[in-house]
Design a protein around this motif. Sequence first.
Motif, PDB file in Angstrom:
ATOM      1  N   LEU A 220      11.201  -6.029   1.818  1.00  0.00           N
ATOM      2  CA  LEU A 220      11.157  -4.674   1.278  1.00  0.00           C
ATOM      3  C   LEU A 220      11.747  -4.616  -0.126  1.00  0.00           C
ATOM      4  CD1 LEU A 220      12.209  -2.642   4.441  1.00  0.00           C
ATOM      5  CD2 LEU A 220       9.931  -2.777   3.434  1.00  0.00           C
ATOM      6  N   SER A 221      12.791  -5.393  -0.361  1.00  0.00           N
ATOM      7  CA  SER A 221      13.454  -5.372  -1.667  1.00  0.00           C
ATOM      8  C   SER A 221      12.566  -5.915  -2.771  1.00  0.00           C
ATOM      9  CB  SER A 221      14.769  -6.159  -1.598  1.00  0.00           C
ATOM     10  OG  SER A 221      15.691  -5.520  -0.734  1.00  0.00           O
ATOM     11  N   SER A 222      11.525  -6.639  -2.407  1.00  0.00           N
ATOM     12  CA  SER A 222      10.595  -7.128  -3.420  1.00  0.00           C
ATOM     13  C   SER A 222       9.764  -5.988  -4.005  1.00  0.00           C
ATOM     14  CB  SER A 222       9.670  -8.193  -2.826  1.00  0.00           C
ATOM     15  OG  SER A 222       8.780  -7.616  -1.873  1.00  0.00           O
ATOM     16  N   ARG A 223       9.780  -4.821  -3.332  1.00  0.00           N
ATOM     17  CA  ARG A 223       9.024  -3.658  -3.801  1.00  0.00           C
ATOM     18  C   ARG A 223       9.889  -2.649  -4.544  1.00  0.00           C
ATOM     19  NH1 ARG A 223       3.945  -4.946  -4.345  1.00  0.00           N
ATOM     20  NH2 ARG A 223       3.451  -6.458  -2.711  1.00  0.00           N
ATOM     21  N   GLY A 224      11.203  -2.783  -4.423  1.00  0.00           N
ATOM     22  CA  GLY A 224      12.102  -1.835  -5.055  1.00  0.00           C
ATOM     23  C   GLY A 224      13.518  -2.044  -4.549  1.00  0.00           C
TER      24      GLY A 224
ATOM     25  N   GLU B 299       0.831  -1.207   0.000  1.00  0.00           N
ATOM     26  CA  GLU B 299       0.000   0.000   0.000  1.00  0.00           C
ATOM     27  C   GLU B 299       0.865   1.256   0.000  1.00  0.00           C
ATOM     28  OE1 GLU B 299      -3.805   0.928   0.250  1.00  0.00           O
ATOM     29  OE2 GLU B 299      -3.022  -0.443  -1.252  1.00  0.00           O
ATOM     30  N   LEU B 300       1.934   1.259   0.792  1.00  0.00           N
ATOM     31  CA  LEU B 300       2.852   2.397   0.778  1.00  0.00           C
ATOM     32  C   LEU B 300       3.426   2.593  -0.622  1.00  0.00           C
ATOM     33  CD1 LEU B 300       4.822   1.803   4.105  1.00  0.00           C
ATOM     34  CD2 LEU B 300       3.162   3.615   3.674  1.00  0.00           C
ATOM     35  N   ALA B 301       3.849   1.493  -1.239  1.00  0.00           N
ATOM     36  CA  ALA B 301       4.429   1.567  -2.582  1.00  0.00           C
ATOM     37  C   ALA B 301       3.401   1.999  -3.617  1.00  0.00           C
ATOM     38  CB  ALA B 301       5.022   0.215  -2.961  1.00  0.00           C
ATOM     39  N   ARG B 302       2.156   1.626  -3.414  1.00  0.00           N
ATOM     40  CA  ARG B 302       1.107   1.983  -4.376  1.00  0.00           C
ATOM     41  C   ARG B 302       0.883   3.491  -4.431  1.00  0.00           C
ATOM     42  NH1 ARG B 302      -4.060   3.426  -4.158  1.00  0.00           N
ATOM     43  NH2 ARG B 302      -4.270   3.059  -1.905  1.00  0.00           N
TER      44      ARG B 302
ATOM     45  N   TYR C  28      17.362   1.359  18.946  1.00  0.00           N
ATOM     46  CA  TYR C  28      16.114   0.598  18.928  1.00  0.00           C
ATOM     47  C   TYR C  28      15.332   0.810  17.632  1.00  0.00           C
ATOM     48  CZ  TYR C  28      11.654  -1.291  20.656  1.00  0.00           C
ATOM     49  OH  TYR C  28      10.502  -2.023  20.820  1.00  0.00           O
ATOM     50  N   HIS C  29      15.762   1.781  16.811  1.00  0.00           N
ATOM     51  CA  HIS C  29      15.035   2.117  15.587  1.00  0.00           C
ATOM     52  C   HIS C  29      15.870   1.788  14.354  1.00  0.00           C
ATOM     53  CE1 HIS C  29      12.897   5.249  18.283  1.00  0.00           C
ATOM     54  NE2 HIS C  29      12.260   4.098  18.306  1.00  0.00           N
ATOM     55  N   HIS C  30      15.336   0.950  13.480  1.00  0.00           N
ATOM     56  CA  HIS C  30      16.020   0.513  12.270  1.00  0.00           C
ATOM     57  C   HIS C  30      15.326   1.149  11.070  1.00  0.00           C
ATOM     58  CE1 HIS C  30      18.519  -2.954  10.453  1.00  0.00           C
ATOM     59  NE2 HIS C  30      18.257  -2.069   9.499  1.00  0.00           N
ATOM     60  N   PHE C  31      16.105   1.866  10.257  1.00  0.00           N
ATOM     61  CA  PHE C  31      15.548   2.614   9.114  1.00  0.00           C
ATOM     62  C   PHE C  31      15.825   1.921   7.789  1.00  0.00           C
ATOM     63  CE2 PHE C  31      15.487   5.814  12.333  1.00  0.00           C
ATOM     64  CZ  PHE C  31      14.544   6.756  11.943  1.00  0.00           C
ATOM     65  N   PHE C  32      14.845   2.027   6.898  1.00  0.00           N
ATOM     66  CA  PHE C  32      14.979   1.517   5.529  1.00  0.00           C
ATOM     67  C   PHE C  32      14.400   2.556   4.565  1.00  0.00           C
ATOM     68  CE2 PHE C  32      14.555  -2.195   8.242  1.00  0.00           C
ATOM     69  CZ  PHE C  32      15.483  -3.097   7.735  1.00  0.00           C
ATOM     70  N   THR C  33      15.100   2.817   3.486  1.00  0.00           N
ATOM     71  CA  THR C  33      14.583   3.651   2.408  1.00  0.00           C
ATOM     72  C   THR C  33      14.579   2.824   1.133  1.00  0.00           C
ATOM     73  OG1 THR C  33      15.416   5.700   3.382  1.00  0.00           O
ATOM     74  CG2 THR C  33      14.902   5.748   1.027  1.00  0.00           C
ATOM     75  N   ILE C  34      13.441   2.754   0.456  1.00  0.00           N
ATOM     76  CA  ILE C  34      13.290   1.924  -0.734  1.00  0.00           C
ATOM     77  C   ILE C  34      12.968   2.813  -1.923  1.00  0.00           C
ATOM     78  CG2 ILE C  34      11.953   0.080  -1.837  1.00  0.00           C
ATOM     79  CD1 ILE C  34      12.085   0.399   1.960  1.00  0.00           C
ATOM     80  N   LYS C  35      13.764   2.704  -2.947  1.00  0.00           N
ATOM     81  CA  LYS C  35      13.512   3.423  -4.191  1.00  0.00           C
ATOM     82  C   LYS C  35      12.628   2.553  -5.081  1.00  0.00           C
ATOM     83  CE  LYS C  35      15.795   5.516  -8.222  1.00  0.00           C
ATOM     84  NZ  LYS C  35      14.953   6.725  -8.165  1.00  0.00           N
ATOM     85  N   LEU C  36      11.499   3.101  -5.492  1.00  0.00           N
ATOM     86  CA  LEU C  36      10.518   2.321  -6.245  1.00  0.00           C
ATOM     87  C   LEU C  36      10.872   2.272  -7.730  1.00  0.00           C
ATOM     88  CD1 LEU C  36       7.352   3.785  -4.510  1.00  0.00           C
ATOM     89  CD2 LEU C  36       8.523   1.631  -3.986  1.00  0.00           C
TER      90      LEU C  36
ATOM     91  N   SER D 235      17.583  -9.358   7.948  1.00  0.00           N
ATOM     92  CA  SER D 235      17.679  -9.811   6.558  1.00  0.00           C
ATOM     93  C   SER D 235      16.309 -10.179   5.998  1.00  0.00           C
ATOM     94  CB  SER D 235      18.622 -11.019   6.460  1.00  0.00           C
ATOM     95  OG  SER D 235      18.162 -12.093   7.289  1.00  0.00           O
ATOM     96  N   LEU D 236      15.413 -10.669   6.853  1.00  0.00           N
ATOM     97  CA  LEU D 236      14.053 -10.998   6.410  1.00  0.00           C
ATOM     98  C   LEU D 236      13.321  -9.726   5.991  1.00  0.00           C
ATOM     99  CD1 LEU D 236      11.547 -12.854   6.117  1.00  0.00           C
ATOM    100  CD2 LEU D 236      11.136 -12.486   8.564  1.00  0.00           C
ATOM    101  N   ILE D 237      13.415  -8.688   6.814  1.00  0.00           N
ATOM    102  CA  ILE D 237      12.757  -7.420   6.493  1.00  0.00           C
ATOM    103  C   ILE D 237      13.348  -6.835   5.221  1.00  0.00           C
ATOM    104  CG2 ILE D 237      12.153  -5.140   7.344  1.00  0.00           C
ATOM    105  CD1 ILE D 237      10.973  -7.554   8.920  1.00  0.00           C
ATOM    106  N   TYR D 238      14.665  -6.882   5.106  1.00  0.00           N
ATOM    107  CA  TYR D 238      15.344  -6.366   3.909  1.00  0.00           C
ATOM    108  C   TYR D 238      14.832  -7.084   2.662  1.00  0.00           C
ATOM    109  CZ  TYR D 238      19.140  -5.285   0.661  1.00  0.00           C
ATOM    110  OH  TYR D 238      19.860  -4.878  -0.433  1.00  0.00           O
ATOM    111  N   THR D 239      14.712  -8.401   2.726  1.00  0.00           N
ATOM    112  CA  THR D 239      14.253  -9.181   1.577  1.00  0.00           C
ATOM    113  C   THR D 239      12.821  -8.828   1.212  1.00  0.00           C
ATOM    114  OG1 THR D 239      15.731 -11.021   2.124  1.00  0.00           O
ATOM    115  CG2 THR D 239      13.858 -11.505   0.689  1.00  0.00           C
TER     116      THR D 239
END
Length: 205
Positions: free
Chosen positions: A180-184, A112-115, A197-205, A174-178
């Motif tokens: 998320l990587s399916s979206r970009g 939904e975020l990616a959409r 305690y906070h892990h950040f990810f930025t995904i380029k679509l 690594s599970l979260i990374y995988t």
Amino acid sequence: MTKSQVDKTHYDFSRYAFEGRFISYYYQLKEVLALNPSSILEVGVGDKVFGSFIKNNTSVAYTSVDIMPDLQPDAVGTILELPFKDKSFDVACAFEVLEHLPFEQFDRAVAELARVACTHIVISVPHFGPMLSFSLKIPFLPQIRLAWKIPFQKKHVFNGQHHWEIGKQGYQASLIYTRLSSRGRTVRNFIPFNSPYHHFFTIKL
């Protein structure tokens, strides 16, 4: 619609705020503004620090959505079914939101975020576990900072809010990374030195 887990008083300063959270706000702003968006969607307004800064200190068009009407978001809705058209915003972000859903709904929420985003999605989620850190500052030289998460596999027990956390049994980073990587393409993946305690990810679509 997904039900809220807390009421508005949860975000009172004395209960909700701590030093690491404000460091996390800094990285939320830093990561999103580095993308030079013209419009931002924030899912989950929390205590509104992120949104207030964007609205009062930038020219970026900011929109918020939350399942709690009493927090007065711009729109009321769930991350599982965002009430916006496809590609409505340059960047969609959700900070400390996804862990409030059962992990089986993770992919749907990210989809939904990616959409609704045109270029990037930015998220942060809890990362459990002790951290070993080292910091050295010598006058006239750049500061050296090193940190490592110490593996400490603990079974997660639902506490009324978090259904899962990175670092607990079955929820490796690594599970979260995988997922998320399916979206970009994951272009940023880090834990802030002073907010482990906070892990950040930025995904380029």
